[in-house]
Design a protein around this motif. Structure first.
Motif, short mmCIF file in Angstrom:
data_model
loop_
_atom_site.label_atom_id
_atom_site.label_comp_id
_atom_site.label_asym_id
_atom_site.label_seq_id
_atom_site.Cartn_x
_atom_site.Cartn_y
_atom_site.Cartn_z
N LEU A 70 49.72 33.04 44.58
CA LEU A 70 49.08 34.31 44.27
C LEU A 70 48.72 34.39 42.79
CD1 LEU A 70 51.51 36.68 46.18
CD2 LEU A 70 49.28 35.88 46.95
N HIS A 71 47.75 35.21 42.47
CA HIS A 71 47.31 35.43 41.09
C HIS A 71 48.44 36.04 40.26
CE1 HIS A 71 45.11 37.40 37.78
NE2 HIS A 71 44.23 36.43 37.93
N SER A 77 42.46 44.03 32.82
CA SER A 77 42.05 43.09 31.77
C SER A 77 41.69 41.71 32.32
CB SER A 77 43.16 42.96 30.71
OG SER A 77 44.35 42.53 31.29
N ASN A 78 41.93 41.47 33.60
CA ASN A 78 41.62 40.19 34.22
C ASN A 78 40.54 40.30 35.30
OD1 ASN A 78 43.42 38.77 32.62
ND2 ASN A 78 45.11 39.08 34.04
N ILE A 79 39.87 41.42 35.35
CA ILE A 79 38.82 41.64 36.34
C ILE A 79 37.49 41.80 35.61
CG2 ILE A 79 37.97 43.14 38.18
CD1 ILE A 79 40.90 44.00 38.61
N LEU A 80 36.50 41.00 35.99
CA LEU A 80 35.17 41.10 35.41
C LEU A 80 34.32 42.01 36.29
CD1 LEU A 80 34.63 37.32 34.61
CD2 LEU A 80 35.53 39.10 33.10
N VAL A 81 33.62 42.96 35.66
CA VAL A 81 32.80 43.89 36.42
C VAL A 81 31.40 43.95 35.86
CG1 VAL A 81 34.79 45.31 37.07
CG2 VAL A 81 33.48 45.90 35.04
N ASP A 82 30.48 44.35 36.72
CA ASP A 82 29.10 44.58 36.33
C ASP A 82 28.70 45.90 36.97
OD1 ASP A 82 26.37 44.73 35.96
OD2 ASP A 82 25.96 42.70 36.71
N ILE A 93 39.70 36.48 36.31
CA ILE A 93 40.07 35.44 35.36
C ILE A 93 41.58 35.38 35.16
CG2 ILE A 93 37.86 35.56 34.14
CD1 ILE A 93 39.32 37.23 31.97
N ASP A 94 42.02 34.43 34.39
CA ASP A 94 43.41 34.26 33.96
C ASP A 94 44.36 33.99 35.13
OD1 ASP A 94 45.75 34.09 32.58
OD2 ASP A 94 45.81 36.17 31.94
N PHE A 95 44.31 32.77 35.59
CA PHE A 95 45.20 32.35 36.67
C PHE A 95 46.47 31.68 36.13
CE2 PHE A 95 41.35 33.20 38.85
CZ PHE A 95 41.67 33.46 40.16
N GLY A 96 46.75 31.91 34.85
CA GLY A 96 47.90 31.27 34.21
C GLY A 96 49.24 31.69 34.76
N ASP A 97 49.31 32.85 35.42
CA ASP A 97 50.56 33.32 36.00
C ASP A 97 50.62 33.11 37.50
OD1 ASP A 97 51.61 34.20 33.55
OD2 ASP A 97 50.49 36.07 33.69
N ALA A 98 49.68 32.36 38.04
CA ALA A 98 49.67 32.12 39.49
C ALA A 98 50.94 31.36 39.88
CB ALA A 98 48.44 31.31 39.89
N VAL A 99 51.52 31.77 41.00
CA VAL A 99 52.77 31.18 41.46
C VAL A 99 52.89 31.38 42.97
CG1 VAL A 99 54.15 33.28 41.08
CG2 VAL A 99 55.25 31.06 40.93
#
Length: 107
Positions: A70-71, A77-82, A93-99
């Motif tokens: 999971l993410h 702060s990790n969701i890109l929107v338009d 973005i930022d999958f550094g904490d995925a586990v």
């Protein structure tokens, strides 16, 4: 969007997906020694009571839950929107904490 991401990555595996991650509540008991650093007695008491409740109620059930990678850091702060895109959310973005953990943890 979080559910779509979870479905899309349901079969994802990685050699480091079982590492210790602070965001994974399965490892919450490891943080118990940090309670000593909480200087406000009322806050420390509330955190101690919360951890005890977690250990009694939640921890025994975690191994019974479905799990996957999971993410675990799905925040604004990790969701890109338009704002001009009908789908609004255009990326994560930022999958550094995925586990690898219980799916319910990501919510």
């Amino acid at each position: 969007m979080l559910a779509a991401l979870s479905h899309a990555t349901a079969d994802f595996r990685h050699p480091a997906d079982g590492r210790l991650c602070a965001w994974d509540v399965r490892h919450l008991p490891v943080l118990r020694p940090l309670l000593e650093d909480v200087t406000d007695p009322a806050r420390r008491q509330a955190l101690t009571a919360g951890l005890a409740r977690f250990m009694d109620v939640v921890a025994p059930r975690l191994p019974l839950l479905r799990s996957q990678v999971l993410h675990t850091d799905f925040s604004k702060s990790n969701i890109l929107v338009d704002h001009d895109d009908p789908g609004f959310v255009t990326g994560i973005i930022d999958f550094g904490d995925a586990v690898h953990t219980a799916i319910a943890v990501d919510v």
